[in-house]
Design a protein around this motif. Sequence first.
Motif, PDB file in Angstrom:
ATOM      1  N   ARG A 127      46.431-112.432  17.562  1.00 31.94           N
ATOM      2  CA  ARG A 127      45.280-111.893  17.687  1.00 31.94           C
ATOM      3  C   ARG A 127      43.938-112.860  17.250  1.00 31.94           C
ATOM      4  N   GLU A 128      44.487-113.784  16.116  1.00 38.17           N
ATOM      5  CA  GLU A 128      43.452-114.673  15.577  1.00 38.17           C
ATOM      6  C   GLU A 128      43.049-115.714  16.687  1.00 38.17           C
ATOM      7  N   ALA A 129      44.273-116.091  17.490  1.00 36.32           N
ATOM      8  CA  ALA A 129      44.092-117.227  18.584  1.00 36.32           C
ATOM      9  C   ALA A 129      43.239-116.603  19.705  1.00 36.32           C
ATOM     10  N   ALA A 130      43.713-115.376  20.206  1.00 35.47           N
ATOM     11  CA  ALA A 130      43.084-114.549  21.189  1.00 35.47           C
ATOM     12  C   ALA A 130      41.381-114.689  20.952  1.00 35.47           C
ATOM     13  N   GLN A 131      41.116-114.471  19.527  1.00 38.56           N
ATOM     14  CA  GLN A 131      39.635-114.121  19.169  1.00 38.56           C
ATOM     15  C   GLN A 131      38.667-115.478  19.094  1.00 38.56           C
ATOM     16  N   THR A 132      39.583-116.468  18.972  1.00 42.30           N
ATOM     17  CA  THR A 132      38.969-117.823  19.024  1.00 42.30           C
ATOM     18  C   THR A 132      38.388-118.195  20.374  1.00 42.30           C
ATOM     19  N   VAL A 133      38.813-117.584  21.360  1.00 38.99           N
ATOM     20  CA  VAL A 133      38.431-117.951  22.812  1.00 38.99           C
ATOM     21  C   VAL A 133      37.922-116.665  23.643  1.00 38.99           C
ATOM     22  N   GLY A 134      37.811-115.613  22.692  1.00 37.27           N
ATOM     23  CA  GLY A 134      37.245-114.577  23.267  1.00 37.27           C
ATOM     24  C   GLY A 134      38.279-113.834  24.399  1.00 37.27           C
ATOM     25  N   PHE A 135      39.512-113.858  24.125  1.00 40.10           N
ATOM     26  CA  PHE A 135      40.270-113.389  25.130  1.00 40.10           C
ATOM     27  C   PHE A 135      40.554-111.942  24.937  1.00 40.10           C
ATOM     28  N   LEU A 148      53.417-113.565  25.841  1.00 41.04           N
ATOM     29  CA  LEU A 148      53.829-114.098  27.252  1.00 41.04           C
ATOM     30  C   LEU A 148      52.331-114.024  27.791  1.00 41.04           C
ATOM     31  N   THR A 149      51.565-113.160  27.584  1.00 36.41           N
ATOM     32  CA  THR A 149      50.400-112.997  28.401  1.00 36.41           C
ATOM     33  C   THR A 149      49.490-114.125  27.857  1.00 36.41           C
ATOM     34  N   LEU A 150      49.329-114.609  26.647  1.00 36.72           N
ATOM     35  CA  LEU A 150      48.498-115.609  26.438  1.00 36.72           C
ATOM     36  C   LEU A 150      49.070-116.911  26.962  1.00 36.72           C
ATOM     37  N   TYR A 153      47.244-119.693  29.641  1.00 39.02           N
ATOM     38  CA  TYR A 153      46.836-120.863  28.635  1.00 39.02           C
ATOM     39  C   TYR A 153      47.742-122.073  28.778  1.00 39.02           C
ATOM     40  N   GLY A 154      49.120-121.660  29.359  1.00 36.70           N
ATOM     41  CA  GLY A 154      50.157-122.632  29.141  1.00 36.70           C
ATOM     42  C   GLY A 154      50.196-123.512  30.263  1.00 36.70           C
ATOM     43  N   GLN A 155      49.579-123.319  31.400  1.00 36.82           N
ATOM     44  CA  GLN A 155      49.503-124.401  32.593  1.00 36.82           C
ATOM     45  C   GLN A 155      50.916-124.535  33.193  1.00 36.82           C
ATOM     46  N   GLY A 156      51.421-123.379  33.254  1.00 35.65           N
ATOM     47  CA  GLY A 156      52.736-123.391  33.888  1.00 35.65           C
ATOM     48  C   GLY A 156      53.835-123.690  33.012  1.00 35.65           C
ATOM     49  N   ARG A 179      56.061-122.817  29.220  1.00 35.62           N
ATOM     50  CA  ARG A 179      56.311-121.809  28.024  1.00 35.62           C
ATOM     51  C   ARG A 179      55.721-122.064  26.828  1.00 35.62           C
ATOM     52  N   GLN A 180      54.701-122.939  26.885  1.00 33.94           N
ATOM     53  CA  GLN A 180      53.818-123.076  25.575  1.00 33.94           C
ATOM     54  C   GLN A 180      52.432-123.103  25.791  1.00 33.94           C
ATOM     55  N   ALA A 181      51.647-122.836  25.031  1.00 33.62           N
ATOM     56  CA  ALA A 181      50.167-122.882  25.103  1.00 33.62           C
ATOM     57  C   ALA A 181      49.570-123.174  24.054  1.00 33.62           C
ATOM     58  N   THR A 182      48.233-124.123  23.991  1.00 37.79           N
ATOM     59  CA  THR A 182      47.660-124.410  22.998  1.00 37.79           C
ATOM     60  C   THR A 182      46.054-123.854  23.078  1.00 37.79           C
ATOM     61  N   ILE A 183      45.937-123.170  21.927  1.00 38.35           N
ATOM     62  CA  ILE A 183      44.478-122.340  22.195  1.00 38.35           C
ATOM     63  C   ILE A 183      43.845-122.822  20.981  1.00 38.35           C
ATOM     64  N   GLY A 184      42.867-123.835  20.901  1.00 39.87           N
ATOM     65  CA  GLY A 184      42.462-124.170  19.857  1.00 39.87           C
ATOM     66  C   GLY A 184      43.296-124.977  18.740  1.00 39.87           C
TER      67      GLY A 184
END
Length: 269
Positions: free
Chosen positions: A175-183, A196-198, A202-205, A207-212
């Motif tokens: 939730r914290e991560a999503a809120q930083t980008v308004g997701f 999985l949705t995040l 944001y994972g560019q294909g 199984r790992q994504a960086t959000i801020g």
Amino acid sequence: MKTFAIDGRLRVKTLKDHFKETFGGTLRVYNGNKKADDEATLASIRTGDTVSGQVECTENMTVGEFEQEMSDKFGIKVQVASPDDWVLALDEYTLSTVCDIPKNATKAKMQALLEQQYAADEAEVDGAAPAEVADADKYVPAKKSAISGEYIITVKANNSVEVFRIYDNVRASLREAAQTVGFQYDPDWNTRRFGLTLVKAYGQGTRQATIGEYTIAIRPSGTVETYRIYGNTISALREIAGNVGFNYEPTWNTQTFGSKLVDFINENK
């Protein structure tokens, strides 16, 4: 969404019955190392400093999250078992799926059912390819480090300091991560669906994504992990220092603060 609040006025039997009616599973409640008396109130078996408050129990919590929440915020040990009370549910099950555990189930059978659910989730969210490999050229070896709760403080060979946090409450960190980008997310998503949705977005294909400052990883087992590398390192050091009772000088720079805090934590384990 199935949910109910748990407070100290409930009797043990009432809690177990309510859990059974709502989620279909069996709830084992303990007073210390022994099963609690059905007629005892929850307030009478609470431990530590948890003398008030309540726990909000929702269907999208995992078994592990619910058990930890009851321990951390309510001071009571509980275990979630199958509907026939034959076997303990795996931590990765959501409370809404505990009712699906068959009679006389084994852990292997539960794992197989869990993997089927993981496969369905992957298909619905369009699961992705293997995670990216870290850039070896950016790696700086560690000189010393310390662990304090969820935090890892590392002093690197070049004397730079990094504060790394691995979250126990993964859903809250998502939730914290999503809120930083308004997701925009559905509050009813369980931890796996949310992760999985995040990662899909944001994972560019991978199984790992960086959000801020946050990194979300989907492990081979299907579980979701979240960690954070703090950009404002000195602020994170102050937070940790407050948690462990370390007195610091406001004039210290990040390198001095981090080095002294690591030594303090390691000396007071």
